[in-house]
Scaffold this motif. Structure first.
Motif, PDB file in Angstrom:
ATOM      1  N   GLY A 109       0.671  -1.207  -0.123  1.00  0.00           N
ATOM      2  CA  GLY A 109      -0.042  -0.064   0.113  1.00  0.00           C
ATOM      3  C   GLY A 109       0.953   1.431   0.123  1.00  0.00           C
ATOM      4  O   GLY A 109       1.994   1.163  -0.072  1.00  0.00           O
ATOM      5  N   VAL A 110       0.082   2.353   0.125  1.00  0.00           N
ATOM      6  CA  VAL A 110       0.803   3.695   0.009  1.00  0.00           C
ATOM      7  C   VAL A 110       1.529   4.003   1.395  1.00  0.00           C
ATOM      8  O   VAL A 110       2.555   4.452   1.328  1.00  0.00           O
ATOM      9  CB  VAL A 110      -0.090   4.639  -0.209  1.00  0.00           C
ATOM     10  CG1 VAL A 110       0.287   6.101  -0.051  1.00  0.00           C
ATOM     11  CG2 VAL A 110      -0.880   4.505  -1.519  1.00  0.00           C
ATOM     12  N   GLU A 111       1.234   3.241   2.362  1.00  0.00           N
ATOM     13  CA  GLU A 111       1.644   3.499   3.756  1.00  0.00           C
ATOM     14  C   GLU A 111       1.919   2.165   4.403  1.00  0.00           C
ATOM     15  O   GLU A 111       1.312   1.562   5.208  1.00  0.00           O
ATOM     16  CB  GLU A 111       0.935   4.504   4.746  1.00  0.00           C
ATOM     17  CG  GLU A 111       0.584   5.750   4.303  1.00  0.00           C
ATOM     18  CD  GLU A 111       1.805   6.634   4.554  1.00  0.00           C
ATOM     19  OE1 GLU A 111       2.735   6.250   5.274  1.00  0.00           O
ATOM     20  OE2 GLU A 111       1.853   8.056   3.916  1.00  0.00           O
ATOM     21  N   PRO A 112       3.139   1.466   3.719  1.00  0.00           N
ATOM     22  CA  PRO A 112       3.346   0.167   4.148  1.00  0.00           C
ATOM     23  C   PRO A 112       4.086   0.298   5.727  1.00  0.00           C
ATOM     24  O   PRO A 112       4.466   1.388   6.210  1.00  0.00           O
ATOM     25  CB  PRO A 112       4.273  -0.488   3.308  1.00  0.00           C
ATOM     26  CG  PRO A 112       5.147   0.756   2.820  1.00  0.00           C
ATOM     27  CD  PRO A 112       4.202   1.751   2.842  1.00  0.00           C
ATOM     28  N   ALA A 113       3.884  -0.985   6.462  1.00  0.00           N
ATOM     29  CA  ALA A 113       4.423  -1.118   7.740  1.00  0.00           C
ATOM     30  C   ALA A 113       5.988  -1.279   7.517  1.00  0.00           C
ATOM     31  O   ALA A 113       6.133  -2.216   6.697  1.00  0.00           O
ATOM     32  CB  ALA A 113       3.845  -2.179   8.630  1.00  0.00           C
ATOM     33  N   GLU A 163      -3.496   8.076  -9.014  1.00  0.00           N
ATOM     34  CA  GLU A 163      -2.585   7.510  -8.192  1.00  0.00           C
ATOM     35  C   GLU A 163      -3.059   6.120  -7.528  1.00  0.00           C
ATOM     36  O   GLU A 163      -4.183   6.032  -7.191  1.00  0.00           O
ATOM     37  CB  GLU A 163      -2.566   8.881  -6.831  1.00  0.00           C
ATOM     38  CG  GLU A 163      -1.912  10.066  -7.556  1.00  0.00           C
ATOM     39  CD  GLU A 163      -2.114  11.129  -6.284  1.00  0.00           C
ATOM     40  OE1 GLU A 163      -2.810  10.704  -5.196  1.00  0.00           O
ATOM     41  OE2 GLU A 163      -1.499  12.266  -6.551  1.00  0.00           O
ATOM     42  N   PRO A 164      -2.042   5.456  -7.402  1.00  0.00           N
ATOM     43  CA  PRO A 164      -2.400   4.037  -6.548  1.00  0.00           C
ATOM     44  C   PRO A 164      -3.096   4.114  -5.178  1.00  0.00           C
ATOM     45  O   PRO A 164      -2.844   5.229  -4.488  1.00  0.00           O
ATOM     46  CB  PRO A 164      -0.965   3.237  -6.387  1.00  0.00           C
ATOM     47  CG  PRO A 164      -0.114   4.488  -6.636  1.00  0.00           C
ATOM     48  CD  PRO A 164      -0.523   5.485  -7.492  1.00  0.00           C
ATOM     49  N   GLU A 165      -3.907   3.366  -4.874  1.00  0.00           N
ATOM     50  CA  GLU A 165      -4.615   3.558  -3.767  1.00  0.00           C
ATOM     51  C   GLU A 165      -4.992   2.115  -3.224  1.00  0.00           C
ATOM     52  O   GLU A 165      -5.033   1.297  -3.871  1.00  0.00           O
ATOM     53  CB  GLU A 165      -5.700   4.489  -3.909  1.00  0.00           C
ATOM     54  CG  GLU A 165      -6.898   3.912  -4.872  1.00  0.00           C
ATOM     55  CD  GLU A 165      -8.245   4.461  -4.910  1.00  0.00           C
ATOM     56  OE1 GLU A 165      -8.339   5.736  -4.356  1.00  0.00           O
ATOM     57  OE2 GLU A 165      -9.201   4.280  -5.494  1.00  0.00           O
TER      58      GLU A 165
END
Length: 451
Positions: A38-42, A391-393
Protein backbone atom coordinates in the motif's frame (compact mmCIF):
# COMPACT_ATOMS: atom_id res chain seq x y z
CA UNK A 1 33.27 -16.31 14.06
CA UNK A 2 30.90 -14.93 11.41
CA UNK A 3 32.94 -16.59 8.68
CA UNK A 4 32.73 -19.89 10.56
CA UNK A 5 28.92 -19.62 10.81
CA UNK A 6 28.68 -18.74 7.13
CA UNK A 7 30.80 -21.77 6.15
CA UNK A 8 28.58 -24.04 8.23
CA UNK A 9 25.49 -22.62 6.51
CA UNK A 10 27.05 -23.21 3.09
CA UNK A 11 27.91 -26.78 4.08
CA UNK A 12 24.32 -27.44 5.19
CA UNK A 13 22.99 -26.16 1.87
CA UNK A 14 25.45 -28.37 -0.03
CA UNK A 15 24.30 -31.38 1.95
CA UNK A 16 20.69 -30.48 1.24
CA UNK A 17 21.37 -30.06 -2.48
CA UNK A 18 23.29 -33.31 -2.67
CA UNK A 19 20.54 -35.21 -0.90
CA UNK A 20 17.89 -33.82 -3.22
CA UNK A 21 15.98 -31.84 -0.59
CA UNK A 22 15.91 -28.30 0.76
CA UNK A 23 14.94 -26.80 4.07
CA UNK A 24 13.70 -23.46 5.28
CA UNK A 25 16.17 -21.44 7.32
CA UNK A 26 16.73 -17.86 8.35
CA UNK A 27 14.45 -15.02 9.36
CA UNK A 28 10.69 -15.51 9.73
CA UNK A 29 8.23 -12.71 8.96
CA UNK A 30 6.60 -11.07 11.97
CA UNK A 31 4.04 -9.15 9.92
CA UNK A 32 1.38 -10.44 7.54
CA UNK A 33 2.39 -9.76 3.94
CA UNK A 34 -0.50 -7.32 3.45
CA UNK A 35 0.97 -5.04 6.12
CA UNK A 36 3.97 -4.43 3.85
CA UNK A 37 1.77 -3.22 0.97
CA UNK A 38 0.00 0.00 0.00
CA UNK A 39 0.78 3.69 0.08
CA UNK A 40 1.78 3.55 3.76
CA UNK A 41 3.36 0.11 4.34
CA UNK A 42 4.48 -1.01 7.78
CA UNK A 43 8.26 -0.79 8.06
CA UNK A 44 9.94 -2.83 10.79
CA UNK A 45 13.42 -2.40 12.14
CA UNK A 46 15.87 -4.09 9.81
CA UNK A 47 17.18 -7.50 10.83
CA UNK A 48 20.59 -7.91 9.20
CA UNK A 49 21.29 -11.44 7.99
CA UNK A 50 24.80 -12.87 7.94
CA UNK A 51 23.52 -15.48 5.52
CA UNK A 52 20.31 -15.00 3.51
CA UNK A 53 17.00 -16.55 4.42
CA UNK A 54 16.47 -19.40 1.98
CA UNK A 55 13.01 -20.73 1.26
CA UNK A 56 12.84 -22.06 -2.29
CA UNK A 57 9.52 -23.27 -3.68
CA UNK A 58 10.45 -26.38 -5.64
CA UNK A 59 9.25 -26.15 -9.25
CA UNK A 60 6.79 -28.87 -10.13
CA UNK A 61 4.92 -27.78 -13.28
CA UNK A 62 1.20 -28.15 -13.90
CA UNK A 63 -0.32 -31.39 -15.06
CA UNK A 64 -2.81 -31.71 -17.90
CA UNK A 65 -5.96 -29.75 -17.14
CA UNK A 66 -4.50 -28.05 -14.07
CA UNK A 67 -4.12 -24.31 -13.65
CA UNK A 68 -4.27 -21.32 -11.31
CA UNK A 69 -7.43 -19.89 -9.77
CA UNK A 70 -9.06 -16.67 -11.00
CA UNK A 71 -10.88 -14.18 -8.79
CA UNK A 72 -14.67 -14.13 -8.65
CA UNK A 73 -16.11 -12.83 -11.92
CA UNK A 74 -13.03 -13.84 -13.91
CA UNK A 75 -12.02 -17.03 -15.69
CA UNK A 76 -8.55 -18.36 -16.53
CA UNK A 77 -7.62 -20.60 -19.46
CA UNK A 78 -4.52 -21.61 -21.40
CA UNK A 79 -3.71 -19.19 -24.19
CA UNK A 80 -0.52 -21.02 -25.25
CA UNK A 81 1.61 -23.79 -23.76
CA UNK A 82 4.69 -25.83 -24.56
CA UNK A 83 6.86 -22.69 -24.35
CA UNK A 84 10.45 -22.56 -23.08
CA UNK A 85 10.61 -20.22 -20.09
CA UNK A 86 8.26 -17.51 -21.48
CA UNK A 87 8.75 -14.08 -20.00
CA UNK A 88 8.00 -10.68 -21.57
CA UNK A 89 5.21 -10.22 -24.11
CA UNK A 90 4.37 -7.56 -26.67
CA UNK A 91 1.14 -7.27 -28.66
CA UNK A 92 1.56 -6.17 -32.27
CA UNK A 93 -1.01 -3.89 -33.97
CA UNK A 94 -2.61 -6.83 -35.85
CA UNK A 95 -3.19 -8.72 -32.58
CA UNK A 96 -0.26 -11.13 -32.84
CA UNK A 97 1.61 -11.57 -29.55
CA UNK A 98 5.37 -11.77 -29.31
CA UNK A 99 6.78 -13.67 -26.34
CA UNK A 100 10.43 -13.83 -25.31
CA UNK A 101 11.45 -17.39 -24.49
CA UNK A 102 14.42 -16.43 -22.41
CA UNK A 103 16.48 -16.98 -19.32
CA UNK A 104 19.60 -15.68 -17.61
CA UNK A 105 22.82 -15.76 -19.60
CA UNK A 106 25.30 -18.40 -18.34
CA UNK A 107 26.16 -17.80 -14.70
CA UNK A 108 29.83 -16.94 -14.21
CA UNK A 109 29.82 -17.18 -10.41
CA UNK A 110 32.65 -19.55 -9.55
CA UNK A 111 33.44 -21.79 -6.61
CA UNK A 112 31.09 -23.04 -3.92
CA UNK A 113 28.77 -20.01 -4.02
CA UNK A 114 28.35 -20.27 -7.76
CA UNK A 115 27.58 -23.97 -7.48
CA UNK A 116 24.95 -23.27 -4.79
CA UNK A 117 23.39 -20.50 -6.88
CA UNK A 118 23.06 -22.74 -9.92
CA UNK A 119 21.45 -25.50 -7.87
CA UNK A 120 19.02 -23.15 -6.13
CA UNK A 121 17.99 -21.62 -9.45
CA UNK A 122 17.47 -25.11 -10.84
CA UNK A 123 15.17 -25.99 -7.96
CA UNK A 124 13.18 -22.80 -8.58
CA UNK A 125 12.77 -23.69 -12.28
CA UNK A 126 15.23 -21.08 -13.53
CA UNK A 127 18.29 -23.26 -14.14
CA UNK A 128 17.72 -24.08 -17.79
CA UNK A 129 19.74 -22.65 -20.66
CA UNK A 130 18.12 -19.68 -22.36
CA UNK A 131 16.25 -20.46 -25.59
CA UNK A 132 17.25 -16.96 -26.79
CA UNK A 133 14.17 -16.83 -28.98
CA UNK A 134 11.17 -14.59 -29.60
CA UNK A 135 8.08 -16.53 -30.66
CA UNK A 136 5.04 -15.15 -32.46
CA UNK A 137 1.65 -16.37 -31.24
CA UNK A 138 -1.44 -15.92 -33.40
CA UNK A 139 -5.07 -16.28 -32.26
CA UNK A 140 -6.72 -15.71 -35.64
CA UNK A 141 -10.32 -16.40 -34.55
CA UNK A 142 -10.03 -14.56 -31.20
CA UNK A 143 -11.33 -17.57 -29.28
CA UNK A 144 -8.75 -17.21 -26.52
CA UNK A 145 -6.42 -19.95 -27.76
CA UNK A 146 -3.38 -19.67 -30.01
CA UNK A 147 -3.90 -21.17 -33.49
CA UNK A 148 -0.37 -20.74 -34.87
CA UNK A 149 3.10 -20.45 -33.41
CA UNK A 150 6.19 -19.19 -35.27
CA UNK A 151 9.87 -18.86 -34.37
CA UNK A 152 9.93 -15.11 -35.00
CA UNK A 153 13.53 -14.31 -34.01
CA UNK A 154 16.33 -16.64 -32.93
CA UNK A 155 19.94 -16.64 -31.72
CA UNK A 156 19.47 -13.63 -29.45
CA UNK A 157 21.22 -12.99 -26.13
CA UNK A 158 18.78 -13.32 -23.22
CA UNK A 159 16.20 -11.11 -24.96
CA UNK A 160 13.50 -9.41 -22.92
CA UNK A 161 12.03 -6.00 -23.80
CA UNK A 162 10.28 -5.26 -27.11
CA UNK A 163 8.90 -2.04 -28.58
CA UNK A 164 7.51 -1.05 -31.99
CA UNK A 165 7.83 2.43 -33.46
CA UNK A 166 6.41 2.78 -36.98
CA UNK A 167 8.08 0.04 -39.04
CA UNK A 168 10.95 -0.66 -36.63
CA UNK A 169 10.91 -3.32 -33.93
CA UNK A 170 13.32 -2.79 -31.04
CA UNK A 171 14.56 -5.70 -28.95
CA UNK A 172 16.60 -5.48 -25.75
CA UNK A 173 19.10 -8.26 -25.21
CA UNK A 174 20.85 -8.29 -21.86
CA UNK A 175 23.85 -6.45 -23.33
CA UNK A 176 22.42 -4.21 -26.08
CA UNK A 177 19.32 -2.81 -27.78
CA UNK A 178 18.85 -3.65 -31.47
CA UNK A 179 16.54 -2.33 -34.19
CA UNK A 180 14.95 -4.53 -36.87
CA UNK A 181 12.78 -3.72 -39.89
CA UNK A 182 9.19 -4.86 -39.33
CA UNK A 183 6.30 -5.44 -41.74
CA UNK A 184 2.83 -6.12 -40.35
CA UNK A 185 1.83 -9.76 -40.52
CA UNK A 186 5.34 -11.13 -41.05
CA UNK A 187 6.00 -14.34 -39.11
CA UNK A 188 9.81 -14.28 -39.09
CA UNK A 189 12.59 -11.69 -38.98
CA UNK A 190 16.00 -12.81 -40.23
CA UNK A 191 17.70 -9.40 -40.56
CA UNK A 192 20.87 -9.02 -38.53
CA UNK A 193 19.62 -5.87 -36.86
CA UNK A 194 21.22 -2.53 -36.10
CA UNK A 195 22.73 -1.87 -32.68
CA UNK A 196 21.13 1.12 -31.01
CA UNK A 197 22.77 1.11 -27.57
CA UNK A 198 25.14 -0.98 -25.50
CA UNK A 199 23.94 -2.00 -22.04
CA UNK A 200 26.06 -2.82 -19.01
CA UNK A 201 26.04 -6.60 -18.62
CA UNK A 202 29.33 -7.11 -16.78
CA UNK A 203 29.51 -10.29 -14.72
CA UNK A 204 27.95 -11.52 -12.56
CA UNK A 205 25.02 -9.60 -14.14
CA UNK A 206 22.61 -10.94 -11.53
CA UNK A 207 19.73 -8.75 -12.74
CA UNK A 208 19.85 -9.49 -16.45
CA UNK A 209 16.40 -8.44 -17.74
CA UNK A 210 16.08 -5.27 -19.85
CA UNK A 211 12.55 -4.05 -20.54
CA UNK A 212 11.71 -1.44 -23.19
CA UNK A 213 9.10 1.31 -23.40
CA UNK A 214 8.71 3.67 -26.36
CA UNK A 215 7.98 7.32 -25.60
CA UNK A 216 4.62 8.56 -26.81
CA UNK A 217 6.22 10.76 -29.49
CA UNK A 218 8.39 7.89 -30.75
CA UNK A 219 11.61 9.82 -30.20
CA UNK A 220 12.97 7.86 -27.25
CA UNK A 221 13.25 4.40 -25.77
CA UNK A 222 13.26 3.86 -22.02
CA UNK A 223 15.31 0.86 -20.85
CA UNK A 224 15.07 -0.68 -17.38
CA UNK A 225 18.42 -2.02 -16.13
CA UNK A 226 18.75 -3.74 -12.75
CA UNK A 227 21.78 -3.60 -10.49
CA UNK A 228 24.70 -5.98 -10.72
CA UNK A 229 24.41 -6.80 -7.03
CA UNK A 230 22.31 -6.57 -3.90
CA UNK A 231 23.75 -3.39 -2.35
CA UNK A 232 26.76 -2.54 -4.50
CA UNK A 233 28.99 -5.10 -2.78
CA UNK A 234 30.78 -5.91 -6.05
CA UNK A 235 31.94 -2.30 -6.33
CA UNK A 236 30.10 0.70 -7.72
CA UNK A 237 32.29 0.69 -10.83
CA UNK A 238 30.26 -2.31 -12.00
CA UNK A 239 27.02 -0.39 -11.43
CA UNK A 240 27.51 2.29 -14.07
CA UNK A 241 24.18 2.93 -15.85
CA UNK A 242 22.56 0.19 -13.78
CA UNK A 243 19.86 0.26 -11.08
CA UNK A 244 18.23 2.82 -13.34
CA UNK A 245 15.88 3.65 -16.17
CA UNK A 246 17.89 4.80 -19.19
CA UNK A 247 16.66 7.04 -21.98
CA UNK A 248 17.93 6.47 -25.53
CA UNK A 249 17.38 9.23 -28.09
CA UNK A 250 16.75 7.36 -31.34
CA UNK A 251 17.84 10.17 -33.65
CA UNK A 252 21.34 10.18 -32.18
CA UNK A 253 21.57 6.91 -30.15
CA UNK A 254 22.56 9.13 -27.22
CA UNK A 255 21.98 7.33 -23.91
CA UNK A 256 21.49 8.96 -20.50
CA UNK A 257 20.20 8.02 -17.06
CA UNK A 258 16.56 9.13 -16.85
CA UNK A 259 15.94 8.01 -13.25
CA UNK A 260 18.24 6.21 -10.81
CA UNK A 261 18.49 4.48 -7.44
CA UNK A 262 16.15 1.56 -8.23
CA UNK A 263 17.73 -1.79 -7.36
CA UNK A 264 15.98 -3.84 -10.04
CA UNK A 265 13.30 -2.11 -12.13
CA UNK A 266 11.70 -4.42 -14.69
CA UNK A 267 8.33 -3.83 -16.39
CA UNK A 268 7.23 -0.35 -17.47
CA UNK A 269 3.92 1.05 -18.74
CA UNK A 270 2.22 4.38 -19.39
CA UNK A 271 -0.78 5.28 -17.27
CA UNK A 272 -3.51 5.62 -19.94
CA UNK A 273 -4.62 9.16 -20.69
CA UNK A 274 -1.48 10.68 -19.19
CA UNK A 275 2.19 11.22 -19.99
CA UNK A 276 3.24 9.43 -16.78
CA UNK A 277 4.87 6.03 -16.87
CA UNK A 278 5.37 3.55 -14.07
CA UNK A 279 7.71 0.71 -13.23
CA UNK A 280 7.83 -2.11 -10.68
CA UNK A 281 11.01 -2.58 -8.65
CA UNK A 282 12.57 -5.49 -6.73
CA UNK A 283 14.14 -4.12 -3.56
CA UNK A 284 17.16 -5.37 -1.57
CA UNK A 285 17.65 -8.63 0.34
CA UNK A 286 19.05 -9.78 3.70
CA UNK A 287 17.32 -7.26 5.97
CA UNK A 288 14.72 -9.73 7.19
CA UNK A 289 11.54 -11.30 5.81
CA UNK A 290 9.53 -8.10 6.45
CA UNK A 291 11.94 -5.71 4.73
CA UNK A 292 12.27 -4.06 2.27
CA UNK A 293 8.97 -3.79 0.36
CA UNK A 294 9.16 -4.15 -3.39
CA UNK A 295 7.29 -1.34 -5.08
CA UNK A 296 5.42 0.29 -7.94
CA UNK A 297 6.28 3.90 -8.71
CA UNK A 298 5.99 6.66 -11.26
CA UNK A 299 9.30 7.19 -13.04
CA UNK A 300 10.16 10.87 -12.92
CA UNK A 301 12.90 12.60 -14.85
CA UNK A 302 16.00 13.10 -12.70
CA UNK A 303 14.54 11.29 -9.69
CA UNK A 304 16.62 9.09 -7.42
CA UNK A 305 14.97 6.36 -5.31
CA UNK A 306 17.77 5.70 -2.83
CA UNK A 307 19.63 2.54 -3.83
CA UNK A 308 22.10 1.44 -2.57
CA UNK A 309 22.35 3.74 0.46
CA UNK A 310 18.72 4.21 1.40
CA UNK A 311 15.22 2.86 0.85
CA UNK A 312 11.60 3.96 1.01
CA UNK A 313 12.23 7.68 1.19
CA UNK A 314 15.45 7.94 3.17
CA UNK A 315 15.66 4.94 5.52
CA UNK A 316 19.34 4.07 5.91
CA UNK A 317 20.70 0.66 4.97
CA UNK A 318 23.16 0.04 7.83
CA UNK A 319 25.35 -2.24 5.69
CA UNK A 320 26.31 0.34 3.08
CA UNK A 321 29.24 2.73 3.47
CA UNK A 322 29.53 5.62 3.06
CA UNK A 323 26.08 6.42 4.46
CA UNK A 324 25.65 9.38 2.09
CA UNK A 325 23.14 10.94 4.46
CA UNK A 326 23.03 14.33 2.71
CA UNK A 327 21.74 12.61 -0.43
CA UNK A 328 18.46 11.69 1.26
CA UNK A 329 16.99 15.15 0.76
CA UNK A 330 17.11 14.59 -3.00
CA UNK A 331 15.57 11.12 -3.00
CA UNK A 332 12.00 10.34 -3.99
CA UNK A 333 9.84 7.96 -2.01
CA UNK A 334 8.16 5.23 -4.09
CA UNK A 335 4.43 5.55 -4.67
CA UNK A 336 3.14 2.13 -3.63
CA UNK A 337 4.50 -0.93 -1.82
CA UNK A 338 3.73 -4.35 -3.31
CA UNK A 339 4.98 -6.44 -0.38
CA UNK A 340 8.33 -7.61 0.95
CA UNK A 341 10.26 -10.02 -1.32
CA UNK A 342 7.34 -10.67 -3.71
CA UNK A 343 9.47 -9.98 -6.84
CA UNK A 344 7.11 -7.99 -9.09
CA UNK A 345 8.24 -8.18 -12.71
CA UNK A 346 5.50 -6.94 -15.05
CA UNK A 347 2.90 -4.20 -15.19
CA UNK A 348 -0.02 -3.43 -17.50
CA UNK A 349 -2.89 -0.98 -17.03
CA UNK A 350 -6.47 -2.20 -17.36
CA UNK A 351 -8.07 1.09 -18.44
CA UNK A 352 -10.16 0.54 -21.58
CA UNK A 353 -9.67 -3.23 -21.49
CA UNK A 354 -12.28 -5.93 -20.87
CA UNK A 355 -11.74 -7.13 -17.30
CA UNK A 356 -14.67 -5.05 -16.11
CA UNK A 357 -15.34 -3.60 -12.64
CA UNK A 358 -13.78 -3.66 -10.14
CA UNK A 359 -10.60 -4.33 -12.16
CA UNK A 360 -10.97 -1.65 -14.82
CA UNK A 361 -8.97 1.38 -13.64
CA UNK A 362 -5.67 0.16 -12.30
CA UNK A 363 -2.45 -1.76 -12.71
CA UNK A 364 -2.19 -5.53 -13.12
CA UNK A 365 1.07 -6.78 -11.57
CA UNK A 366 2.43 -10.35 -11.50
CA UNK A 367 4.41 -11.09 -8.36
CA UNK A 368 6.95 -13.72 -9.43
CA UNK A 369 7.46 -14.99 -5.89
CA UNK A 370 10.02 -15.00 -3.11
CA UNK A 371 12.99 -17.26 -2.59
CA UNK A 372 14.22 -15.54 0.57
CA UNK A 373 11.17 -15.03 2.77
CA UNK A 374 9.52 -17.27 5.33
CA UNK A 375 6.68 -17.89 4.66
CA UNK A 376 6.55 -17.71 0.85
CA UNK A 377 5.16 -14.53 -0.67
CA UNK A 378 3.98 -13.54 -4.12
CA UNK A 379 3.37 -16.32 -6.66
CA UNK A 380 0.23 -14.51 -7.78
CA UNK A 381 -1.15 -11.69 -9.94
CA UNK A 382 -2.61 -8.66 -8.20
CA UNK A 383 -4.61 -5.61 -9.17
CA UNK A 384 -3.78 -2.15 -7.78
CA UNK A 385 -6.55 0.39 -8.18
CA UNK A 386 -5.76 3.94 -9.31
CA UNK A 387 -7.84 6.87 -8.08
CA UNK A 388 -9.48 9.48 -10.27
CA UNK A 389 -6.42 11.63 -9.56
CA UNK A 390 -4.28 8.97 -11.24
CA UNK A 391 -2.59 7.65 -8.09
CA UNK A 392 -2.41 4.09 -6.66
CA UNK A 393 -4.63 3.50 -3.64
CA UNK A 394 -5.89 0.82 -1.27
CA UNK A 395 -4.43 -2.67 -0.97
CA UNK A 396 -3.54 -5.11 -3.77
CA UNK A 397 -6.41 -7.39 -4.80
CA UNK A 398 -5.52 -10.90 -5.97
CA UNK A 399 -6.88 -11.76 -9.41
CA UNK A 400 -4.89 -14.95 -10.07
CA UNK A 401 -3.63 -17.34 -7.38
CA UNK A 402 -2.99 -21.03 -6.75
CA UNK A 403 0.53 -21.12 -8.19
CA UNK A 404 1.87 -22.84 -5.07
CA UNK A 405 0.66 -25.90 -3.18
CA UNK A 406 0.07 -26.20 0.56
CA UNK A 407 3.35 -28.05 0.97
CA UNK A 408 5.34 -25.27 -0.75
CA UNK A 409 5.77 -26.51 -4.32
CA UNK A 410 5.52 -24.04 -7.22
CA UNK A 411 3.30 -25.24 -10.04
CA UNK A 412 4.13 -22.04 -11.89
CA UNK A 413 5.51 -18.53 -11.45
CA UNK A 414 3.70 -15.55 -12.99
CA UNK A 415 6.20 -13.34 -14.76
CA UNK A 416 4.93 -10.63 -17.14
CA UNK A 417 1.55 -9.35 -18.34
CA UNK A 418 0.00 -7.89 -21.50
CA UNK A 419 -3.53 -7.42 -22.84
CA UNK A 420 -4.63 -9.35 -25.92
CA UNK A 421 -6.75 -8.00 -28.78
CA UNK A 422 -10.00 -8.85 -26.95
CA UNK A 423 -9.05 -6.99 -23.76
CA UNK A 424 -8.22 -10.09 -21.70
CA UNK A 425 -4.98 -10.10 -19.73
CA UNK A 426 -2.21 -12.53 -20.65
CA UNK A 427 0.11 -13.81 -17.92
CA UNK A 428 3.37 -15.57 -18.78
CA UNK A 429 4.32 -18.46 -16.49
CA UNK A 430 7.99 -19.25 -16.91
CA UNK A 431 8.02 -22.40 -14.75
CA UNK A 432 4.90 -23.85 -16.39
CA UNK A 433 5.92 -22.87 -19.93
CA UNK A 434 2.41 -21.46 -20.33
CA UNK A 435 0.70 -18.17 -21.09
CA UNK A 436 -2.54 -17.89 -19.13
CA UNK A 437 -5.46 -15.79 -20.34
CA UNK A 438 -7.65 -14.11 -17.72
CA UNK A 439 -10.97 -12.68 -18.89
CA UNK A 440 -14.33 -11.62 -17.56
CA UNK A 441 -16.74 -14.54 -17.40
CA UNK A 442 -18.59 -14.83 -20.71
CA UNK A 443 -16.32 -12.38 -22.54
CA UNK A 444 -14.42 -15.01 -24.58
CA UNK A 445 -17.61 -16.72 -25.72
CA UNK A 446 -19.14 -13.40 -26.66
CA UNK A 447 -16.11 -12.59 -28.82
CA UNK A 448 -16.46 -15.87 -30.71
CA UNK A 449 -20.21 -15.39 -31.15
CA UNK A 450 -19.62 -11.97 -32.67
CA UNK A 451 -17.52 -13.43 -35.50
Amino acid sequence: MLKHIRNIAILLIILGVGAGFYFTRGDTARLPLEATTGVEPALTNVRKETFPTINIAKAEPWGEGEGPVAADGLVVERFADGLDHPRSMFRLPNGDVLVAETNSPPRTNSGIEGWIMRNLMSKAGAGTESANRITLLRDSDQDGTVDEKFAFMENLNSPFGMALIDDTLYVANTDAVYAYPYTEGVTKITAKGRKVANLNAKAPNNHWTRDLLASKDGKYLYVSVGSNSNIGENGMELEKQRAAILQVELATNNKIIYAAGMRNPVGMAYLPGTDKFYTVVNERDMLGSDMVPDYLTEVRWGAHYGWPWHFWGGHVDPRVDPKNLDHRQYERRPDYALGAHVAPLGIAFSHGQALGAPFDTGAVVPRHGSWNRQPLAGYDVVYVNFSQRGEPEGKPVTILSGFTTEDGRARGRPTMVAFDQTGAVLVSDDVGGIIWRVSRKGAAKAAVAAE
